[in-house]
Design a protein around this motif. Structure first.
Motif, short mmCIF file in Angstrom:
data_model
loop_
_atom_site.label_atom_id
_atom_site.label_comp_id
_atom_site.label_asym_id
_atom_site.label_seq_id
_atom_site.Cartn_x
_atom_site.Cartn_y
_atom_site.Cartn_z
N PRO A 45 -0.94 -17.32 0.77
CA PRO A 45 -1.25 -15.95 1.21
C PRO A 45 0.00 -15.07 1.33
O PRO A 45 -0.04 -13.88 1.01
N GLU A 46 1.11 -15.67 1.81
CA GLU A 46 2.34 -14.89 1.97
C GLU A 46 2.86 -14.40 0.62
O GLU A 46 3.23 -13.23 0.47
N VAL A 47 2.91 -15.30 -0.35
CA VAL A 47 3.41 -14.94 -1.68
C VAL A 47 2.50 -13.89 -2.32
O VAL A 47 2.98 -12.89 -2.87
N TRP A 48 1.19 -14.12 -2.24
CA TRP A 48 0.27 -13.18 -2.87
C TRP A 48 0.33 -11.79 -2.23
O TRP A 48 0.30 -10.78 -2.91
N THR A 49 0.44 -11.75 -0.89
CA THR A 49 0.54 -10.46 -0.21
C THR A 49 1.75 -9.68 -0.68
O THR A 49 1.66 -8.48 -0.98
N LEU A 50 2.89 -10.34 -0.77
CA LEU A 50 4.11 -9.65 -1.19
C LEU A 50 4.02 -9.22 -2.65
O LEU A 50 4.41 -8.08 -3.00
N VAL A 51 3.51 -10.09 -3.53
CA VAL A 51 3.36 -9.74 -4.94
C VAL A 51 2.42 -8.54 -5.09
O VAL A 51 2.69 -7.60 -5.86
N LYS A 52 1.35 -8.53 -4.35
CA LYS A 52 0.36 -7.45 -4.43
C LYS A 52 0.93 -6.14 -3.89
O LYS A 52 0.78 -5.07 -4.52
N LEU A 53 1.59 -6.20 -2.75
CA LEU A 53 2.16 -4.99 -2.16
C LEU A 53 3.26 -4.40 -3.03
O LEU A 53 3.32 -3.18 -3.23
N ALA A 54 4.15 -5.25 -3.53
CA ALA A 54 5.27 -4.76 -4.33
C ALA A 54 4.84 -4.41 -5.75
O ALA A 54 5.44 -3.53 -6.39
N GLY A 55 3.80 -5.07 -6.24
CA GLY A 55 3.37 -4.83 -7.61
C GLY A 55 2.76 -3.47 -7.83
O GLY A 55 2.93 -2.87 -8.91
N VAL A 56 2.07 -2.93 -6.83
CA VAL A 56 1.39 -1.64 -6.99
C VAL A 56 2.38 -0.51 -7.32
O VAL A 56 2.18 0.21 -8.30
N PRO A 57 3.45 -0.31 -6.52
CA PRO A 57 4.39 0.76 -6.88
C PRO A 57 5.09 0.54 -8.22
O PRO A 57 5.42 1.50 -8.92
N LEU A 58 5.30 -0.73 -8.58
CA LEU A 58 5.93 -1.00 -9.88
C LEU A 58 5.00 -0.61 -11.03
O LEU A 58 5.42 0.03 -12.00
N VAL A 59 3.72 -0.95 -10.91
CA VAL A 59 2.75 -0.61 -11.94
C VAL A 59 2.59 0.91 -12.06
O VAL A 59 2.46 1.46 -13.16
N LEU A 60 2.64 1.60 -10.91
CA LEU A 60 2.38 3.04 -10.90
C LEU A 60 3.64 3.88 -11.06
O LEU A 60 3.56 5.12 -11.11
N SER A 61 4.81 3.25 -11.16
CA SER A 61 6.07 4.00 -11.18
C SER A 61 6.14 5.07 -12.27
O SER A 61 6.67 6.18 -12.01
N PRO A 62 5.64 4.85 -13.49
CA PRO A 62 5.70 5.93 -14.49
C PRO A 62 4.92 7.18 -14.07
O PRO A 62 5.35 8.32 -14.33
N ILE A 63 3.77 6.98 -13.41
CA ILE A 63 2.97 8.12 -12.95
C ILE A 63 3.66 8.80 -11.78
O ILE A 63 3.69 10.04 -11.69
N VAL A 64 4.20 8.01 -10.87
CA VAL A 64 4.86 8.56 -9.69
C VAL A 64 6.06 9.42 -10.08
O VAL A 64 6.30 10.49 -9.51
N TRP A 65 6.79 8.96 -11.08
CA TRP A 65 7.98 9.70 -11.53
C TRP A 65 7.61 11.12 -11.96
O TRP A 65 8.33 12.08 -11.68
N ARG A 66 6.45 11.27 -12.62
CA ARG A 66 6.03 12.59 -13.10
C ARG A 66 5.43 13.46 -11.99
O ARG A 66 5.36 14.68 -12.13
N ASN A 67 4.99 12.83 -10.89
CA ASN A 67 4.29 13.58 -9.83
C ASN A 67 5.07 13.65 -8.52
O ASN A 67 4.51 14.04 -7.50
N TRP A 68 6.35 13.30 -8.57
CA TRP A 68 7.13 13.31 -7.33
C TRP A 68 7.25 14.72 -6.77
O TRP A 68 7.44 15.69 -7.50
N THR A 69 7.15 14.84 -5.45
CA THR A 69 7.29 16.12 -4.77
C THR A 69 8.22 15.95 -3.57
O THR A 69 8.13 14.95 -2.84
N PRO A 70 9.15 16.90 -3.35
CA PRO A 70 10.11 16.78 -2.25
C PRO A 70 9.45 16.73 -0.87
O PRO A 70 10.08 16.27 0.09
N SER A 71 8.20 17.19 -0.74
CA SER A 71 7.55 17.20 0.57
C SER A 71 7.37 15.79 1.13
O SER A 71 7.11 15.62 2.32
#
Length: 297
Positions: free
Chosen positions: A193-219
């Motif tokens: 459970p510990e390994v899966w939780t960390l992989v899942k939590l960290a994996g989401v921002p990595l998968v979405l990073s290309p979209i986040v880069w285009r939608n970043w806002t200073p707010s």
């Protein structure tokens, strides 16, 4: 891997339902104006930090060793599951951004209606009559949540034509697939459970990073405290979810965790003053009865 008693798994799932329900409300209350991918990524970055701080230095070393020792097949499976999970969350966040939380929550938390058939087909789980009845009742919650008067066919038309409903139901399907997959990874694949939780939590921002880069806002910088609180919700929620799925079948854990819809509906109706609270409480209650029957079966 240490075996967790099934009674503990039910308790983990129930506590997780409360945490996730409060998080759905918090999400709608504070982040409706942000792009969903951006909210997901920033929140999960904080959730990783909270999770690592909570489990402690010694456990962190164990988790790192567990991640490093994962075989390639588990890495591929984890990547696919995290990608589907990210897409499902994106749809849910979009639904919350464009629809009332008391409307979206009952629909998006119908994952058990998809989980049980999938678990029967893929993992050979036995389907009991009471569980079939639970699926029927939970699916009926979709009808109730969409009813706005008029002909009996109107809720079906709304569920198909209304964007929040389409997004919420698509999210429920994808997250149902994730529920079955993570049950297999945790109980049959040997991932802790510990390994899966960390992989899942960290994996989401990595998968979405290309979209986040285009939608970043200073707010974002001005709202870091809000994101930090959201990250705490997610970190605790995912940890409880992993513990639940590591000890009981997905067809039991998923319905209990889906009771978060009741918490979200009550908070959305009372605090945000969303319309048609009584009808949506009936929808959430119907979903709760349905998923309880699935779990009790």
């Amino acid at each position: 891997m240490v075996e967790i008693p099934s009674s503990y798994g039910v308790a983990y799932a129930g506590t997780g339902a409360v945490i996730w329900g409060a998080f759905l409300f918090y999400l709608k209350y504070h982040f409706s104006e942000y792009p969903p991918a951006l909210v997901l990524a920033v929140t999960n970055v904080f959730s990783v930090a909270w999770f690592l701080a909570a489990i402690g230095l010694t456990a962190n070393r164990t988790v790192v060793d567990g991640i490093v020792s994962l075989p390639p097949s588990d890495w591929v499976a984890a990547f696919v599951v995290v990608s589907v999970f990210s897409l499902g969350l994106l749809m849910l966040y979009h639904a919350l951004a464009v629809g009332d939380v008391s409307y979206v929550a009952p629909l998006s938390k119908l994952s058990p209606a998809f989980v049980l058939p999938l678990e029967v087909i893929v993992l050979g789980q036995f389907l009991k009559p009471v569980q079939v009845m639970g699926i029927i009742i939970a699916t009926g919650a979709v009808y109730i949540a969409n009813y706005q008067g008029g002909g009996l066919h109107e809720p079906f038309r709304t569920a198909i034509s209304a964007r929040p409903a389409r997004l919420a139901l698509a999210s429920a399907l994808l997250l149902g697939i994730v529920d079955v997959s993570q049950r297999a990874l945790l109980q049959d694949g040997g991932i802790t459970p510990e390994v899966w939780t960390l992989v899942k939590l960290a994996g989401v921002p990595l998968v979405l990073s290309p979209i986040v880069w285009r939608n970043w806002t200073p707010s974002v910088w001005a709202d870091l405290r809000k994101f930090a609180v959201a990250g705490a919700f997610v970190g605790v929620g995912e940890w409880l979810t992993a513990l639940a799925f590591s000890s009981v079948p997905a067809s039991v854990a998923s319905p209990i965790i889906s009771l978060q819809a009741v918490v979200a509906v009550v908070l959305g109706g009372i605090v945000l003053g969303e319309d048609r609270l009584a009808l949506r409480l009936v929808a959430a209650g119907s979903a709760a009865v349905g998923v309880a029957l699935i779990a009790l079966g």
